[in-house]
Design a protein around this motif. Structure first.
Motif, PDB file in Angstrom:
ATOM      1  N   VAL A  83      38.314  51.659  47.187  1.00 54.52           N
ATOM      2  CA  VAL A  83      39.103  50.629  47.872  1.00 54.52           C
ATOM      3  C   VAL A  83      39.041  49.281  47.149  1.00 54.52           C
ATOM      4  CG1 VAL A  83      39.464  49.368  50.025  1.00 54.52           C
ATOM      5  CG2 VAL A  83      38.758  51.766  50.094  1.00 54.52           C
ATOM      6  N   SER A  84      37.838  48.736  47.025  1.00 56.36           N
ATOM      7  CA  SER A  84      37.697  47.370  46.498  1.00 56.36           C
ATOM      8  C   SER A  84      38.271  47.218  45.095  1.00 56.36           C
ATOM      9  CB  SER A  84      36.222  46.954  46.509  1.00 56.36           C
ATOM     10  OG  SER A  84      35.753  46.837  47.823  1.00 56.36           O
ATOM     11  N   ILE A  85      37.760  48.019  44.160  1.00 53.15           N
ATOM     12  CA  ILE A  85      38.202  47.874  42.767  1.00 53.15           C
ATOM     13  C   ILE A  85      39.619  48.401  42.591  1.00 53.15           C
ATOM     14  CG2 ILE A  85      37.651  48.363  40.355  1.00 53.15           C
ATOM     15  CD1 ILE A  85      34.791  48.812  41.141  1.00 53.15           C
ATOM     16  N   SER A  86      39.933  49.519  43.235  1.00 60.78           N
ATOM     17  CA  SER A  86      41.266  50.123  43.079  1.00 60.78           C
ATOM     18  C   SER A  86      42.378  49.164  43.486  1.00 60.78           C
ATOM     19  CB  SER A  86      41.358  51.412  43.904  1.00 60.78           C
ATOM     20  OG  SER A  86      40.458  52.383  43.422  1.00 60.78           O
ATOM     21  N   MET A  87      42.192  48.454  44.599  1.00 61.84           N
ATOM     22  CA  MET A  87      43.210  47.516  45.058  1.00 61.84           C
ATOM     23  C   MET A  87      43.175  46.205  44.273  1.00 61.84           C
ATOM     24  SD  MET A  87      43.174  48.125  49.200  1.00 61.84           S
ATOM     25  CE  MET A  87      44.705  47.215  49.437  1.00 61.84           C
ATOM     26  N   TYR A  88      42.061  45.968  43.603  1.00 63.24           N
ATOM     27  CA  TYR A  88      41.921  44.749  42.821  1.00 63.24           C
ATOM     28  C   TYR A  88      42.606  44.848  41.463  1.00 63.24           C
ATOM     29  CZ  TYR A  88      39.554  41.101  40.082  1.00 63.24           C
ATOM     30  OH  TYR A  88      39.267  40.032  39.272  1.00 63.24           O
ATOM     31  N   ILE A  89      42.700  46.057  40.904  1.00 65.06           N
ATOM     32  CA  ILE A  89      43.236  46.228  39.552  1.00 65.06           C
ATOM     33  C   ILE A  89      44.642  45.644  39.399  1.00 65.06           C
ATOM     34  CG2 ILE A  89      43.964  47.928  37.828  1.00 65.06           C
ATOM     35  CD1 ILE A  89      41.603  49.665  38.697  1.00 65.06           C
ATOM     36  N   PRO A  90      45.641  46.031  40.237  1.00 65.33           N
ATOM     37  CA  PRO A  90      46.978  45.446  40.060  1.00 65.33           C
ATOM     38  C   PRO A  90      47.009  43.947  40.308  1.00 65.33           C
ATOM     39  CG  PRO A  90      46.872  46.745  42.085  1.00 65.33           C
ATOM     40  CD  PRO A  90      45.630  47.038  41.325  1.00 65.33           C
ATOM     41  N   TYR A  91      46.157  43.476  41.222  1.00 66.34           N
ATOM     42  CA  TYR A  91      46.082  42.037  41.496  1.00 66.34           C
ATOM     43  C   TYR A  91      45.525  41.292  40.287  1.00 66.34           C
ATOM     44  CZ  TYR A  91      45.138  37.819  44.304  1.00 66.34           C
ATOM     45  OH  TYR A  91      45.112  36.548  44.798  1.00 66.34           O
ATOM     46  N   LYS A  92      44.523  41.885  39.653  1.00 70.38           N
ATOM     47  CA  LYS A  92      43.907  41.280  38.488  1.00 70.38           C
ATOM     48  C   LYS A  92      44.875  41.251  37.304  1.00 70.38           C
ATOM     49  CE  LYS A  92      40.710  39.893  35.613  1.00 70.38           C
ATOM     50  NZ  LYS A  92      40.233  38.501  35.647  1.00 70.38           N
ATOM     51  N   VAL A  93      45.589  42.330  37.099  1.00 74.51           N
ATOM     52  CA  VAL A  93      46.470  42.450  35.938  1.00 74.51           C
ATOM     53  C   VAL A  93      47.696  41.559  36.067  1.00 74.51           C
ATOM     54  CG1 VAL A  93      47.940  44.042  34.644  1.00 74.51           C
ATOM     55  CG2 VAL A  93      45.672  44.775  35.385  1.00 74.51           C
ATOM     56  N   THR A  94      48.319  41.534  37.247  1.00 73.81           N
ATOM     57  CA  THR A  94      49.564  40.771  37.429  1.00 73.81           C
ATOM     58  C   THR A  94      49.324  39.338  37.878  1.00 73.81           C
ATOM     59  OG1 THR A  94      49.790  41.452  39.752  1.00 73.81           O
ATOM     60  CG2 THR A  94      50.749  42.897  38.062  1.00 73.81           C
ATOM     61  N   GLY A  95      48.166  39.084  38.486  1.00 75.14           N
ATOM     62  CA  GLY A  95      47.895  37.750  39.028  1.00 75.14           C
ATOM     63  C   GLY A  95      48.623  37.498  40.333  1.00 75.14           C
ATOM     64  N   LYS A  96      49.202  38.568  40.917  1.00 73.36           N
ATOM     65  CA  LYS A  96      49.962  38.413  42.157  1.00 73.36           C
ATOM     66  C   LYS A  96      49.595  39.507  43.150  1.00 73.36           C
ATOM     67  CE  LYS A  96      54.019  36.442  39.837  1.00 73.36           C
ATOM     68  NZ  LYS A  96      55.471  36.596  39.586  1.00 73.36           N
ATOM     69  N   TRP A  97      49.497  39.117  44.420  1.00 74.77           N
ATOM     70  CA  TRP A  97      49.296  40.089  45.493  1.00 74.77           C
ATOM     71  C   TRP A  97      50.666  40.446  46.046  1.00 74.77           C
ATOM     72  CZ3 TRP A  97      45.216  42.880  47.036  1.00 74.77           C
ATOM     73  CH2 TRP A  97      45.342  43.586  48.238  1.00 74.77           C
ATOM     74  N   MET A  98      51.053  41.718  45.923  1.00 76.40           N
ATOM     75  CA  MET A  98      52.442  42.091  46.195  1.00 76.40           C
ATOM     76  C   MET A  98      52.610  43.111  47.321  1.00 76.40           C
ATOM     77  SD  MET A  98      53.817  42.308  42.237  1.00 76.40           S
ATOM     78  CE  MET A  98      52.484  43.396  41.741  1.00 76.40           C
ATOM     79  N   ILE A  99      51.558  43.358  48.108  1.00 75.23           N
ATOM     80  CA  ILE A  99      51.681  44.389  49.144  1.00 75.23           C
ATOM     81  C   ILE A  99      51.455  43.844  50.553  1.00 75.23           C
ATOM     82  CG2 ILE A  99      51.163  46.354  47.651  1.00 75.23           C
ATOM     83  CD1 ILE A  99      48.294  46.209  48.456  1.00 75.23           C
ATOM     84  N   GLY A 100      51.670  42.564  50.746  1.00 76.69           N
ATOM     85  CA  GLY A 100      51.706  42.011  52.085  1.00 76.69           C
ATOM     86  C   GLY A 100      50.416  41.400  52.597  1.00 76.69           C
ATOM     87  N   MET A 101      50.572  40.500  53.563  1.00 73.06           N
ATOM     88  CA  MET A 101      49.453  39.755  54.116  1.00 73.06           C
ATOM     89  C   MET A 101      48.493  40.646  54.900  1.00 73.06           C
ATOM     90  SD  MET A 101      49.544  36.598  56.850  1.00 73.06           S
ATOM     91  CE  MET A 101      50.072  37.714  58.162  1.00 73.06           C
ATOM     92  N   HIS A 102      49.024  41.619  55.641  1.00 71.97           N
ATOM     93  CA  HIS A 102      48.178  42.463  56.475  1.00 71.97           C
ATOM     94  C   HIS A 102      47.237  43.323  55.628  1.00 71.97           C
ATOM     95  CE1 HIS A 102      50.217  41.227  60.098  1.00 71.97           C
ATOM     96  NE2 HIS A 102      51.400  41.601  59.598  1.00 71.97           N
ATOM     97  N   LEU A 103      47.774  43.895  54.552  1.00 73.30           N
ATOM     98  CA  LEU A 103      46.927  44.671  53.660  1.00 73.30           C
ATOM     99  C   LEU A 103      45.943  43.780  52.925  1.00 73.30           C
ATOM    100  CD1 LEU A 103      49.315  47.357  52.109  1.00 73.30           C
ATOM    101  CD2 LEU A 103      47.462  47.685  53.736  1.00 73.30           C
ATOM    102  N   CYS A 104      46.338  42.545  52.689  1.00 72.36           N
ATOM    103  CA  CYS A 104      45.433  41.579  52.071  1.00 72.36           C
ATOM    104  C   CYS A 104      44.220  41.357  52.968  1.00 72.36           C
ATOM    105  CB  CYS A 104      46.163  40.257  51.815  1.00 72.36           C
ATOM    106  SG  CYS A 104      45.086  38.900  51.314  1.00 72.36           S
ATOM    107  N   LYS A 105      44.461  41.103  54.234  1.00 75.63           N
ATOM    108  CA  LYS A 105      43.349  40.889  55.171  1.00 75.63           C
ATOM    109  C   LYS A 105      42.492  42.135  55.314  1.00 75.63           C
ATOM    110  CE  LYS A 105      45.068  37.171  58.141  1.00 75.63           C
ATOM    111  NZ  LYS A 105      45.305  36.751  59.530  1.00 75.63           N
ATOM    112  N   LEU A 106      43.140  43.293  55.332  1.00 77.69           N
ATOM    113  CA  LEU A 106      42.401  44.548  55.444  1.00 77.69           C
ATOM    114  C   LEU A 106      41.501  44.743  54.226  1.00 77.69           C
ATOM    115  CD1 LEU A 106      41.854  47.238  56.883  1.00 77.69           C
ATOM    116  CD2 LEU A 106      43.816  48.196  55.644  1.00 77.69           C
TER     117      LEU A 106
END
Length: 364
Positions: A83-106
């Protein structure tokens, strides 16, 4: 890990909130390298801890109270990779969180809960070993109380969630401000140094002191018993402990040996049982010391840096230093599955059984 939520400063003129609002965007070459390395880390963590979890399913001999607490730590490590690293990889590479606020909080909630649960699990493992050394009869009686063991494990997760979860989920309601703006994903309390220090006290400093206390007491007790054994004396307290242990260890002694040895020397069985118990405690203490030492080495740099960064609002710790401490934490989750079979004979047997079944399944 909490470290996933620490962000690069955006400039001297930016507000404190904005300092944490942007994940550092890497060049294309570095992004590819980081993606490969992070993906490899995920594979190592997920596979390693999956093997541990499967071992518990396959081998019933592993299902003791002490091993269940190791399982709890393994579940934490598994979620780090899955969960932690897997969801962090696209955020780290693109510099953008692109899957919504609710998933961000989760994601943030799970991330912080895992961090705290890892620390509390190590405390629980240390306390369990402490009971084994100081209150052997009580510890033995607890081995078959699976309901109480499960309750302890669940309590670890509940307490871990309560440290950060409500703050993550209810921060906008509590403060009346929205910190999730644009493409960023971070906890709203990152710029609140007093909250960060308070929470760090609950999820690292107190566990650190507890683990140190239990391990020190274990060490001192083993030194004390070893000294008495070397001098060939058995104190009254040792005799009482040996008598308490006898009902559970006497079965390992051949009945003919028992009948012949006991009339000749009534205390010989007690002495032997004490010796065996001391040897077992030494091995268990050594295994625990290895696990705890690796935990301290991997987690202390980040926790220390996070506290300093909170006080100085991020200006006294550069981004690269934070990144290094994050990798130490991830490495811990990859190392733990290796430590279990190295330090515990029961895990080596379970892994061997799992491998045999795996080979049999694919060969047939």
């Amino acid at each position: 890990m909490k470290a996933l939520q620490i962000y690069e400063q955006t400039g001297a003129n930016a507000s404190v909130a904005n300092e944490y609002a942007v994940v550092k965007r890497q060049s294309d070459g570095i992004s590819i390298l980081l993606t490969v390395l992070l993906s490899l880390m995920v594979v190592l963590i997920v596979i390693g801890n999956s093997v541990v979890i499967l071992a518990f399913i396959v081998d019933r001999r592993l299902r003791t109270r002490s091993n269940f607490f190791l399982l709890n730590l393994s579940i934490c490590d598994f979620l780090v990779g899955a969960v932690s690293i897997s969801m962090y990889i696209p955020y780290k590479v693109t510099g953008k969180w692109m899957i919504g606020m609710h998933l961000c909080k989760l994601w943030i909630t799970i991330d912080y809960t895992i961090t705290t649960a890892s620390a509390y699990s190590v405390v629980l493992i240390s306390y369990d070993r402490f009971l084994s050394v100081y209150k052997a009869v009580l510890h033995r009686s607890l081995q078959d109380r699976h309901r109480q063991t499960a309750l302890n494990m669940i309590l670890v997760w509940i307490l871990s969630f309560l440290v950060y979860g409500p703050a993550v989920l209810l921060w906008e309601i509590i403060t009346g401000t929205s910190h999730l703006q644009g493409d960023s994903c971070h906890a709203g309390f990152l710029d609140m140094w007093y909250f960060t220090l308070g929470a760090s006290t609950l999820d690292f400093i107190i566990p650190l002191l507890s683990i140190s206390f239990f391990n020190l007491r274990i060490y001192l007790e083993i030194v004390k018993r070893s000294t008495k054994r070397q001098h060939g004396t058995i104190s009254t307290s040792c005799k009482e402990k040996a008598k308490d242990i006898m009902p559970f260890t006497i079965a390992n002694i051949n009945s003919s040996q028992l009948s012949s040895n006991t009339p000749q020397n009534p205390e010989s069985c007690i002495t032997n049982n004490n010796s065996n118990k001391l040897s077992q405690d030494k091995k268990a203490a050594k295994s625990l010391a290895i696990l705890v030492s690796v935990y301290f080495l991997c987690w202390t740099p980040y926790s220390f840096l996070a506290c300093i960064r909170a006080v100085c609002h991020g200006y006294c710790a550069d981004y690269f230093s934070v990144e290094i401490t994050v990798w130490f934490i991830w490495t811990n989750s990859a190392i733990n599955p290796i430590l279990y079979p190295v330090c515990h004979k029961s895990f080596r047997k379970a892994f061997k059984l799992l491998l045999e079944r795996f080979m049999k399944f694919f060969l047939i």
